[in-house]
Design a protein around this motif. Structure first.
Motif, PDB file in Angstrom:
ATOM      1  N   HIS A  48      -5.874   4.804  -2.503  1.00 35.74           N
ATOM      2  CA  HIS A  48      -6.344   5.793  -1.530  1.00 35.74           C
ATOM      3  C   HIS A  48      -6.513   5.053  -0.216  1.00 35.74           C
ATOM      4  N   ASP A  49      -5.788   5.477   0.806  1.00 40.19           N
ATOM      5  CA  ASP A  49      -5.838   4.777   2.075  1.00 40.19           C
ATOM      6  C   ASP A  49      -7.230   4.834   2.699  1.00 40.19           C
ATOM      7  N   GLY A  50      -7.604   3.751   3.359  1.00 40.59           N
ATOM      8  CA  GLY A  50      -8.916   3.685   3.990  1.00 40.59           C
ATOM      9  C   GLY A  50      -9.140   2.309   4.591  1.00 40.59           C
ATOM     10  N   PRO A  51     -10.296   2.059   5.176  1.00 36.76           N
ATOM     11  CA  PRO A  51     -10.561   0.791   5.868  1.00 36.76           C
ATOM     12  C   PRO A  51     -10.621  -0.422   4.953  1.00 36.76           C
ATOM     13  N   HIS A  52     -10.747  -0.214   3.633  1.00 36.62           N
ATOM     14  CA  HIS A  52     -10.814  -1.350   2.707  1.00 36.62           C
ATOM     15  C   HIS A  52      -9.663  -1.340   1.699  1.00 36.62           C
ATOM     16  N   ALA A  53      -8.624  -0.556   1.981  1.00 37.93           N
ATOM     17  CA  ALA A  53      -7.492  -0.429   1.050  1.00 37.93           C
ATOM     18  C   ALA A  53      -6.450  -1.501   1.329  1.00 37.93           C
ATOM     19  N   GLY A  54      -6.863  -2.766   1.220  1.00 39.90           N
ATOM     20  CA  GLY A  54      -5.949  -3.873   1.455  1.00 39.90           C
ATOM     21  C   GLY A  54      -5.042  -4.111   0.260  1.00 39.90           C
ATOM     22  N   HIS A  55      -3.803  -4.498   0.532  1.00 39.66           N
ATOM     23  CA  HIS A  55      -2.855  -4.789  -0.541  1.00 39.66           C
ATOM     24  C   HIS A  55      -1.733  -5.669  -0.005  1.00 39.66           C
ATOM     25  N   GLY A  56      -1.051  -6.334  -0.919  1.00 40.07           N
ATOM     26  CA  GLY A  56       0.036  -7.224  -0.547  1.00 40.07           C
ATOM     27  C   GLY A  56       0.737  -7.742  -1.786  1.00 40.07           C
ATOM     28  N   VAL A  57       1.698  -8.633  -1.613  1.00 44.34           N
ATOM     29  CA  VAL A  57       2.431  -9.245  -2.722  1.00 44.34           C
ATOM     30  C   VAL A  57       2.543 -10.736  -2.460  1.00 44.34           C
ATOM     31  N   ARG A  58       2.148 -11.550  -3.426  1.00 46.12           N
ATOM     32  CA  ARG A  58       2.243 -13.001  -3.266  1.00 46.12           C
ATOM     33  C   ARG A  58       3.701 -13.463  -3.211  1.00 46.12           C
ATOM     34  N   PHE A  59       3.924 -14.600  -2.609  1.00 49.06           N
ATOM     35  CA  PHE A  59       5.257 -15.174  -2.424  1.00 49.06           C
ATOM     36  C   PHE A  59       5.931 -15.411  -3.778  1.00 49.06           C
ATOM     37  N   ILE A  60       7.175 -14.930  -3.924  1.00 48.74           N
ATOM     38  CA  ILE A  60       7.928 -15.067  -5.174  1.00 48.74           C
ATOM     39  C   ILE A  60       8.824 -16.306  -5.087  1.00 48.74           C
ATOM     40  N   GLU A  61       8.642 -17.237  -6.000  1.00 45.87           N
ATOM     41  CA  GLU A  61       9.422 -18.481  -6.004  1.00 45.87           C
ATOM     42  C   GLU A  61      10.555 -18.464  -7.015  1.00 45.87           C
ATOM     43  N   LYS A  62      10.440 -17.664  -8.067  1.00 40.75           N
ATOM     44  CA  LYS A  62      11.462 -17.636  -9.109  1.00 40.75           C
ATOM     45  C   LYS A  62      12.643 -16.753  -8.710  1.00 40.75           C
ATOM     46  N   ASP A  63      13.780 -16.975  -9.380  1.00 37.74           N
ATOM     47  CA  ASP A  63      14.989 -16.182  -9.134  1.00 37.74           C
ATOM     48  C   ASP A  63      14.900 -14.896  -9.963  1.00 37.74           C
ATOM     49  N   VAL A  64      14.167 -13.930  -9.448  1.00 40.49           N
ATOM     50  CA  VAL A  64      13.935 -12.668 -10.148  1.00 40.49           C
ATOM     51  C   VAL A  64      14.132 -11.508  -9.176  1.00 40.49           C
ATOM     52  N   GLU A  65      14.143 -10.291  -9.718  1.00 39.19           N
ATOM     53  CA  GLU A  65      14.139  -9.080  -8.914  1.00 39.19           C
ATOM     54  C   GLU A  65      12.938  -8.247  -9.314  1.00 39.19           C
ATOM     55  N   ARG A  66      12.052  -7.990  -8.365  1.00 38.83           N
ATOM     56  CA  ARG A  66      10.945  -7.079  -8.630  1.00 38.83           C
ATOM     57  C   ARG A  66      11.326  -5.702  -8.101  1.00 38.83           C
ATOM     58  N   ARG A  67      11.589  -4.794  -9.062  1.00 40.18           N
ATOM     59  CA  ARG A  67      12.089  -3.465  -8.720  1.00 40.18           C
ATOM     60  C   ARG A  67      10.943  -2.451  -8.713  1.00 40.18           C
ATOM     61  N   ALA A  68      10.883  -1.675  -7.646  1.00 35.80           N
ATOM     62  CA  ALA A  68       9.805  -0.694  -7.524  1.00 35.80           C
ATOM     63  C   ALA A  68      10.255   0.468  -6.645  1.00 35.80           C
ATOM     64  N   VAL A  69       9.468   1.529  -6.660  1.00 33.03           N
ATOM     65  CA  VAL A  69       9.626   2.655  -5.741  1.00 33.03           C
ATOM     66  C   VAL A  69       8.270   2.903  -5.105  1.00 33.03           C
ATOM     67  N   GLN A  70       8.259   3.045  -3.783  1.00 34.64           N
ATOM     68  CA  GLN A  70       7.023   3.296  -3.043  1.00 34.64           C
ATOM     69  C   GLN A  70       7.039   4.732  -2.513  1.00 34.64           C
ATOM     70  N   ILE A  71       5.913   5.418  -2.704  1.00 38.52           N
ATOM     71  CA  ILE A  71       5.802   6.817  -2.291  1.00 38.52           C
ATOM     72  C   ILE A  71       4.512   7.018  -1.517  1.00 38.52           C
ATOM     73  N   TYR A  72       4.605   7.746  -0.413  1.00 37.46           N
ATOM     74  CA  TYR A  72       3.430   8.149   0.352  1.00 37.46           C
ATOM     75  C   TYR A  72       3.237   9.649   0.172  1.00 37.46           C
ATOM     76  N   LEU A  73       2.026  10.053  -0.161  1.00 39.31           N
ATOM     77  CA  LEU A  73       1.648  11.462  -0.221  1.00 39.31           C
ATOM     78  C   LEU A  73       0.561  11.691   0.815  1.00 39.31           C
ATOM     79  N   GLU A  74       0.588  12.843   1.468  1.00 37.64           N
ATOM     80  CA  GLU A  74      -0.378  13.068   2.540  1.00 37.64           C
ATOM     81  C   GLU A  74      -0.673  14.560   2.695  1.00 37.64           C
ATOM     82  N   LYS A  75      -1.788  14.862   3.325  1.00 46.07           N
ATOM     83  CA  LYS A  75      -2.120  16.247   3.661  1.00 46.07           C
ATOM     84  C   LYS A  75      -1.285  16.663   4.869  1.00 46.07           C
TER      85      LYS A  75
END
Length: 244
Positions: free
Chosen positions: A198-225
Protein backbone atom coordinates in the motif's frame (compact mmCIF):
# COMPACT_ATOMS: atom_id res chain seq x y z
CA UNK A 1 -13.37 -1.29 8.56
CA UNK A 2 -11.34 -4.51 8.48
CA UNK A 3 -13.26 -7.37 6.90
CA UNK A 4 -12.59 -10.83 8.28
CA UNK A 5 -11.81 -13.89 6.20
CA UNK A 6 -15.32 -15.36 6.48
CA UNK A 7 -16.97 -12.17 5.22
CA UNK A 8 -14.57 -11.89 2.32
CA UNK A 9 -15.04 -15.50 1.25
CA UNK A 10 -18.84 -15.20 1.33
CA UNK A 11 -18.64 -12.06 -0.81
CA UNK A 12 -16.69 -13.87 -3.54
CA UNK A 13 -19.32 -15.23 -5.91
CA UNK A 14 -17.22 -16.39 -8.83
CA UNK A 15 -14.19 -18.68 -9.04
CA UNK A 16 -11.86 -17.18 -11.64
CA UNK A 17 -9.71 -20.34 -11.85
CA UNK A 18 -6.72 -18.02 -12.00
CA UNK A 19 -6.04 -16.70 -8.50
CA UNK A 20 -6.33 -18.51 -5.16
CA UNK A 21 -8.63 -15.90 -3.65
CA UNK A 22 -9.40 -17.99 -0.56
CA UNK A 23 -5.69 -18.03 0.24
CA UNK A 24 -5.35 -14.31 -0.52
CA UNK A 25 -8.21 -13.42 1.81
CA UNK A 26 -6.63 -15.37 4.68
CA UNK A 27 -3.93 -12.67 4.76
CA UNK A 28 -6.31 -9.72 4.61
CA UNK A 29 -6.38 -8.95 8.33
CA UNK A 30 -2.58 -9.10 8.58
CA UNK A 31 -2.20 -6.76 5.61
CA UNK A 32 -4.70 -4.21 6.89
CA UNK A 33 -3.26 -4.13 10.42
CA UNK A 34 0.44 -3.73 9.50
CA UNK A 35 2.22 -0.53 10.57
CA UNK A 36 3.76 1.86 9.64
CA UNK A 37 2.76 0.69 6.16
CA UNK A 38 0.66 -2.14 4.80
CA UNK A 39 2.30 -4.98 2.88
CA UNK A 40 1.99 -8.73 2.54
CA UNK A 41 3.82 -11.62 0.90
CA UNK A 42 1.52 -14.27 -0.59
CA UNK A 43 2.57 -17.78 -1.60
CA UNK A 44 0.56 -20.04 -3.95
CA UNK A 45 -1.00 -16.90 -5.38
CA UNK A 46 -2.20 -18.40 -8.66
CA UNK A 47 -4.17 -21.60 -9.16
CA UNK A 48 -1.36 -24.07 -9.88
CA UNK A 49 -2.45 -25.22 -13.36
CA UNK A 50 -2.92 -21.66 -14.55
CA UNK A 51 0.37 -20.57 -12.99
CA UNK A 52 2.24 -23.25 -14.94
CA UNK A 53 0.78 -21.90 -18.19
CA UNK A 54 1.96 -18.40 -17.31
CA UNK A 55 5.35 -19.67 -16.19
CA UNK A 56 5.95 -21.68 -19.37
CA UNK A 57 4.99 -18.77 -21.63
CA UNK A 58 6.61 -15.90 -19.75
CA UNK A 59 8.17 -13.79 -22.55
CA UNK A 60 11.75 -14.63 -23.43
CA UNK A 61 14.41 -11.96 -23.09
CA UNK A 62 15.14 -10.48 -26.51
CA UNK A 63 15.59 -7.12 -28.25
CA UNK A 64 11.96 -6.16 -27.58
CA UNK A 65 12.76 -5.60 -23.89
CA UNK A 66 13.57 -2.04 -22.80
CA UNK A 67 16.78 -1.66 -20.77
CA UNK A 68 16.54 0.58 -17.71
CA UNK A 69 19.98 1.62 -16.50
CA UNK A 70 20.55 4.49 -14.10
CA UNK A 71 22.17 5.23 -10.76
CA UNK A 72 19.21 3.80 -8.87
CA UNK A 73 18.31 0.73 -10.95
CA UNK A 74 19.30 -1.79 -13.60
CA UNK A 75 16.48 -3.85 -15.08
CA UNK A 76 14.62 -4.92 -18.22
CA UNK A 77 10.99 -4.01 -18.91
CA UNK A 78 8.46 -5.18 -21.46
CA UNK A 79 5.08 -3.50 -21.88
CA UNK A 80 1.76 -4.82 -23.06
CA UNK A 81 0.87 -3.91 -26.66
CA UNK A 82 4.11 -1.95 -26.92
CA UNK A 83 3.09 0.76 -24.46
CA UNK A 84 5.77 2.47 -22.41
CA UNK A 85 5.29 2.88 -18.68
CA UNK A 86 4.28 6.50 -19.08
CA UNK A 87 1.14 5.34 -20.92
CA UNK A 88 -1.74 4.01 -18.88
CA UNK A 89 -2.73 0.38 -19.37
CA UNK A 90 -5.82 -0.46 -21.42
CA UNK A 91 -7.71 -3.71 -21.83
CA UNK A 92 -6.55 -4.84 -25.27
CA UNK A 93 -5.36 -8.09 -26.86
CA UNK A 94 -1.67 -8.53 -27.59
CA UNK A 95 -0.86 -11.43 -29.98
CA UNK A 96 2.80 -11.26 -28.93
CA UNK A 97 1.83 -13.04 -25.71
CA UNK A 98 0.24 -16.43 -25.07
CA UNK A 99 -3.46 -17.13 -24.70
CA UNK A 100 -2.98 -17.56 -20.94
CA UNK A 101 -1.25 -14.19 -20.60
CA UNK A 102 -4.01 -12.51 -22.58
CA UNK A 103 -6.62 -14.13 -20.34
CA UNK A 104 -4.81 -12.93 -17.23
CA UNK A 105 -4.27 -9.45 -18.62
CA UNK A 106 -8.00 -9.09 -19.38
CA UNK A 107 -8.78 -10.31 -15.87
CA UNK A 108 -6.75 -7.45 -14.37
CA UNK A 109 -9.42 -5.05 -15.66
CA UNK A 110 -12.42 -7.09 -14.50
CA UNK A 111 -14.85 -6.10 -11.76
CA UNK A 112 -14.08 -9.37 -9.96
CA UNK A 113 -10.35 -8.78 -9.77
CA UNK A 114 -10.62 -5.16 -8.65
CA UNK A 115 -13.43 -5.90 -6.19
CA UNK A 116 -11.49 -8.74 -4.59
CA UNK A 117 -8.35 -6.62 -4.25
CA UNK A 118 -10.41 -3.91 -2.54
CA UNK A 119 -11.88 -6.48 -0.16
CA UNK A 120 -8.44 -7.85 0.63
CA UNK A 121 -6.73 -4.50 1.12
CA UNK A 122 -9.40 -2.05 2.26
CA UNK A 123 -7.90 0.40 -0.26
CA UNK A 124 -10.47 1.93 -2.67
CA UNK A 125 -8.65 1.09 -5.91
CA UNK A 126 -10.97 0.72 -8.90
CA UNK A 127 -8.76 0.74 -12.01
CA UNK A 128 -5.60 -0.90 -13.33
CA UNK A 129 -3.07 1.84 -14.10
CA UNK A 130 0.22 0.20 -15.17
CA UNK A 131 1.20 -3.35 -16.17
CA UNK A 132 4.79 -4.24 -17.02
CA UNK A 133 6.98 -7.34 -17.19
CA UNK A 134 10.07 -6.88 -15.00
CA UNK A 135 13.20 -8.94 -15.64
CA UNK A 136 16.39 -8.74 -13.57
CA UNK A 137 19.59 -10.51 -14.58
CA UNK A 138 23.17 -10.50 -13.30
CA UNK A 139 23.96 -6.94 -12.23
CA UNK A 140 20.30 -6.11 -11.77
CA UNK A 141 19.10 -4.16 -8.74
CA UNK A 142 16.80 -1.39 -7.53
CA UNK A 143 17.82 0.97 -4.77
CA UNK A 144 15.32 1.43 -1.93
CA UNK A 145 12.74 4.06 -2.79
CA UNK A 146 9.35 5.37 -1.73
CA UNK A 147 6.74 6.63 -4.20
CA UNK A 148 4.31 8.18 -1.71
CA UNK A 149 1.93 9.45 -4.41
CA UNK A 150 -1.17 9.06 -2.25
CA UNK A 151 -3.23 6.72 -0.05
CA UNK A 152 -5.22 5.12 -2.89
CA UNK A 153 -2.50 3.23 -4.75
CA UNK A 154 -1.46 -0.42 -4.52
CA UNK A 155 1.69 -1.94 -6.03
CA UNK A 156 1.66 -5.67 -6.81
CA UNK A 157 4.62 -7.85 -7.84
CA UNK A 158 3.96 -11.38 -9.14
CA UNK A 159 6.95 -13.77 -9.36
CA UNK A 160 7.61 -16.59 -11.87
CA UNK A 161 10.86 -18.27 -10.78
CA UNK A 162 11.48 -21.87 -9.75
CA UNK A 163 14.20 -23.10 -7.37
CA UNK A 164 15.28 -19.67 -6.12
CA UNK A 165 17.91 -20.13 -3.42
CA UNK A 166 17.10 -18.97 0.07
CA UNK A 167 19.10 -15.87 0.91
CA UNK A 168 19.71 -14.86 -2.69
CA UNK A 169 18.65 -11.33 -3.76
CA UNK A 170 15.92 -10.85 -6.36
CA UNK A 171 12.74 -10.58 -4.34
CA UNK A 172 11.37 -7.12 -3.63
CA UNK A 173 12.24 -6.32 -0.02
CA UNK A 174 10.37 -4.10 2.43
CA UNK A 175 11.91 -1.19 4.30
CA UNK A 176 10.19 1.67 6.16
CA UNK A 177 12.90 4.06 4.97
CA UNK A 178 14.95 4.60 1.82
CA UNK A 179 17.68 2.54 3.43
CA UNK A 180 18.49 -1.08 2.55
CA UNK A 181 20.04 -1.66 5.99
CA UNK A 182 16.59 -1.04 7.54
CA UNK A 183 15.06 -3.89 5.53
CA UNK A 184 12.41 -5.78 7.52
CA UNK A 185 11.48 -8.50 4.99
CA UNK A 186 12.81 -10.04 1.78
CA UNK A 187 11.05 -12.96 0.02
CA UNK A 188 12.97 -15.99 -1.24
CA UNK A 189 10.17 -18.18 -2.55
CA UNK A 190 9.70 -16.53 -5.93
CA UNK A 191 7.74 -19.45 -7.43
CA UNK A 192 4.04 -18.54 -7.75
CA UNK A 193 4.15 -15.80 -5.12
CA UNK A 194 3.32 -12.11 -4.82
CA UNK A 195 4.24 -8.97 -2.88
CA UNK A 196 1.56 -6.34 -2.29
CA UNK A 197 2.33 -2.81 -1.02
CA UNK A 198 0.00 0.00 0.00
CA UNK A 199 1.68 3.19 -1.13
CA UNK A 200 2.53 5.72 1.55
CA UNK A 201 5.36 7.62 3.27
CA UNK A 202 6.86 4.42 4.73
CA UNK A 203 6.27 2.05 1.79
CA UNK A 204 9.95 1.61 0.96
CA UNK A 205 11.04 -1.24 -1.29
CA UNK A 206 13.91 -2.31 -3.51
CA UNK A 207 15.92 -5.27 -4.82
CA UNK A 208 19.44 -6.18 -3.71
CA UNK A 209 22.22 -6.45 -6.30
CA UNK A 210 22.12 -9.79 -8.19
CA UNK A 211 25.55 -11.38 -8.68
CA UNK A 212 24.57 -14.80 -10.04
CA UNK A 213 23.77 -15.61 -13.68
CA UNK A 214 20.01 -15.88 -13.19
CA UNK A 215 16.77 -14.33 -14.44
CA UNK A 216 14.32 -12.96 -11.91
CA UNK A 217 11.00 -12.93 -13.75
CA UNK A 218 8.11 -10.85 -12.46
CA UNK A 219 5.13 -8.70 -13.44
CA UNK A 220 4.51 -5.35 -11.76
CA UNK A 221 1.01 -3.89 -11.53
CA UNK A 222 -0.26 -0.56 -10.21
CA UNK A 223 -3.88 -0.24 -9.09
CA UNK A 224 -5.32 3.13 -8.18
CA UNK A 225 -8.52 5.05 -7.48
CA UNK A 226 -9.83 6.78 -10.60
CA UNK A 227 -12.81 8.88 -11.65
CA UNK A 228 -13.67 10.44 -15.00
CA UNK A 229 -14.17 13.80 -13.28
CA UNK A 230 -10.99 13.91 -11.17
CA UNK A 231 -8.65 11.53 -12.99
CA UNK A 232 -6.13 9.35 -11.13
CA UNK A 233 -5.98 9.99 -7.39
CA UNK A 234 -2.19 10.38 -7.49
CA UNK A 235 -2.33 12.98 -10.27
CA UNK A 236 -5.77 14.63 -10.26
CA UNK A 237 -6.89 16.65 -13.25
CA UNK A 238 -5.90 20.30 -12.88
CA UNK A 239 -8.80 22.65 -13.38
CA UNK A 240 -8.43 26.30 -14.27
CA UNK A 241 -9.98 28.86 -11.95
CA UNK A 242 -12.15 31.30 -13.86
CA UNK A 243 -12.77 34.85 -12.70
CA UNK A 244 -16.43 35.55 -11.99
Amino acid sequence: MILNYKNLTEMTTKNSQMINWDNVFRHSKTFQERKPTKWEFLEEFFVSDFYEKLYETYPKKDDSWFVESSNDKSAYRKWWAGNKDEHFASDVEDPNFSKSWNEFYHYLFSDEFLSNVRKFSGVPVNKTKFVTFMLLTRGGYQLPHIHNVGPNTLILMFYFNKNWNKGDPGGTYVTPEEDESKMIFEPYNLDNSAMIFHDGPHAGHGVRFIEKDVERRAVQIYLEKYSSEEGWSAYPIKRELREI
